[in-house]
Design an enzyme around this catalytic site. Structure first.
Site, mmCIF file in Angstrom:
data_model
loop_
_atom_site.group_PDB
_atom_site.id
_atom_site.type_symbol
_atom_site.label_atom_id
_atom_site.label_comp_id
_atom_site.label_asym_id
_atom_site.label_seq_id
_atom_site.Cartn_x
_atom_site.Cartn_y
_atom_site.Cartn_z
ATOM 1 N N LEU A 143 0.816 -1.001 0.176
ATOM 2 C CA LEU A 143 -0.102 0.007 0.029
ATOM 3 C C LEU A 143 0.875 1.199 0.093
ATOM 4 C CD1 LEU A 143 -2.800 -0.992 2.538
ATOM 5 C CD2 LEU A 143 -3.089 -1.077 0.007
ATOM 6 N N ASP A 144 0.559 2.212 -0.477
ATOM 7 C CA ASP A 144 1.098 3.459 -0.514
ATOM 8 C C ASP A 144 1.321 3.984 0.799
ATOM 9 O OD1 ASP A 144 1.370 3.303 -3.336
ATOM 10 O OD2 ASP A 144 -0.157 5.064 -3.552
ATOM 11 N N ARG A 145 2.447 4.806 1.240
ATOM 12 C CA ARG A 145 2.388 5.466 2.472
ATOM 13 C C ARG A 145 1.388 6.165 2.970
ATOM 14 N NH1 ARG A 145 7.804 9.095 4.355
ATOM 15 N NH2 ARG A 145 7.459 9.045 6.379
ATOM 16 N N THR A 147 -1.738 5.679 2.267
ATOM 17 C CA THR A 147 -3.059 4.742 2.144
ATOM 18 C C THR A 147 -3.001 4.003 3.289
ATOM 19 O OG1 THR A 147 -2.798 4.713 -0.280
ATOM 20 C CG2 THR A 147 -4.180 3.176 0.801
ATOM 21 N N ARG A 246 -4.988 6.266 -7.628
ATOM 22 C CA ARG A 246 -4.599 7.898 -7.725
ATOM 23 C C ARG A 246 -4.688 8.438 -9.294
ATOM 24 N NH1 ARG A 246 0.590 7.932 -3.569
ATOM 25 N NH2 ARG A 246 0.285 9.984 -4.054
#
Length: 319
Positions: A143-145, A147, A246
């Site tokens: 997961l993105d930081r 998120t 995104r």
């Protein structure tokens, strides 16, 4: 008075490590980063490129998969002293599910899933520090930081290989919630736009819609509108590209609220003034077969308090 001087520490030496069954199928670079805790990633990759790391006496690439019984030559990399305090602070995260093969946690926003790219440690390093007796803890996906939400960690090699196969083949269903800027029109929309990774002039990783990119598919469903200013949408990933949700949403003219890479600065500043200082993207539901038993599993993470508070503010705001 005689001054007692401690003898200098012995220089690091070459090590030969035999791969155990628990690391069957693991990439060479990930194996070295696990075995050589504390050594910077750049040093590990340089050692591989220079041929200092050998697998069964031969040069090898970073992405080669190891087999049980392989002999790995590790060159003299300076390691932390035995018994030295762990540089990574241990941390526990809310557990959504756990068994012998799988650990599922609720990741908070603002925490990277792993160290690197200017981040010294992430969720996986903190979990390992908090669970030193674990034989294996590896990320099954990312997961993105910024998120938050459902994150799977494998506790066995068999589970890790199966989960990576599932992610690569887009098996299972990954559902996100996102607050986007503007009035989303369609109740349900399929976005199929190819995505290409690139680097900005200052070396930052970004993604754009580009015909030369990889195929990407996101299904967006409208959940609620907020006076034409924002819309809450659900996003289901049918492929798993970097920054996919995104970039797909931004390409429709509706960037995610608080997104510092693909969203407008003015919106982010306005939300920060309201006390909301993150990106509104949350991995709230994951449906996937158990990697070993095949049993259907469903994991859910509720919206974090900060996201719920923002929606409540928007609900009661004047048009």
């Amino acid at each position: 008075m005689r001054k007692i001087v401690d003898p200098p520490a012995p220089p690091p030496a070459v090590r030969l490590v035999v791969v155990g069954t628990e690391h069957e199928g693991q990439r060479l670079d990930n194996f070295l980063l696990r075995v050589c805790k504390g050594v910077p990633k750049s040093h590990v990759y340089k050692a591989i490129r220079d041929g200092q790391v050998r697998v069964n006496k031969g040069r090898s690439r970073a992405d080669v998969r190891l087999a049980s019984g392989d002999s790995v030559r590790i060159p003299p990399l300076r390691l932390p002293a035995p018994g030295a305090a762990a540089p990574v602070p241990p941390a526990d995260f809310p557990v959504l599910y756990e068994d012998a093969h799988l650990l599922v946690i609720d990741k908070p926003a603002g925490v990277a899933v792993h160290g690197g790219s200017g981040v010294s440690f992430g969720v996986i390093e903190q979990l390992r520090a908090a669970r030193p007796a674990e034989r294996l803890l590896e990320l099954a996906h990312r997961l993105d930081r910024e998120t938050s939400g459902v994150l799977m960690v494998a506790r066995s090699r068999k589970a890790l290989v199966a989960l990576h196969d599932m992610m690569r083949e887009s098996r299972g269903r990954k559902h996100y919630l996102a607050l986007v800027v503007g009035d989303w029109v369609n109740d349900r929309q399929h976005i199929r736009l190819p995505l290409l990774k690139y680097l900005t002039p200052d070396g930052e990783r970004r993604v754009r819609v580009d015909a030369l990119g990889k195929p990407a598919h996101t299904i967006v469903t409208l959940q609620r509108r907020y006076a034409g200013r924002y819309s809450l949408v659900g996003a289901e990933l049918r492929t798993g590209r970097t920054h996919q949700i995104r970039v797909h949403l931004a390409a429709q003219g509706h960037p995610i609220a608080g997104d510092e890479k693909y969203g407008p600065d003015a919106v982010r500043a306005a939300l920060a003034a309201q006390g909301f200082r993150r990106m509104f993207l949350h991995a709230h539901r994951l449906e996937i077969p158990h990697p070993v038993s095949g049993e259907p599993l469903v994991f859910e993470s509720p919206l974090p308090p900060a996201c719920r508070a923002l929606l409540d503010q928007l609900e009661h705001a004047r048009p």
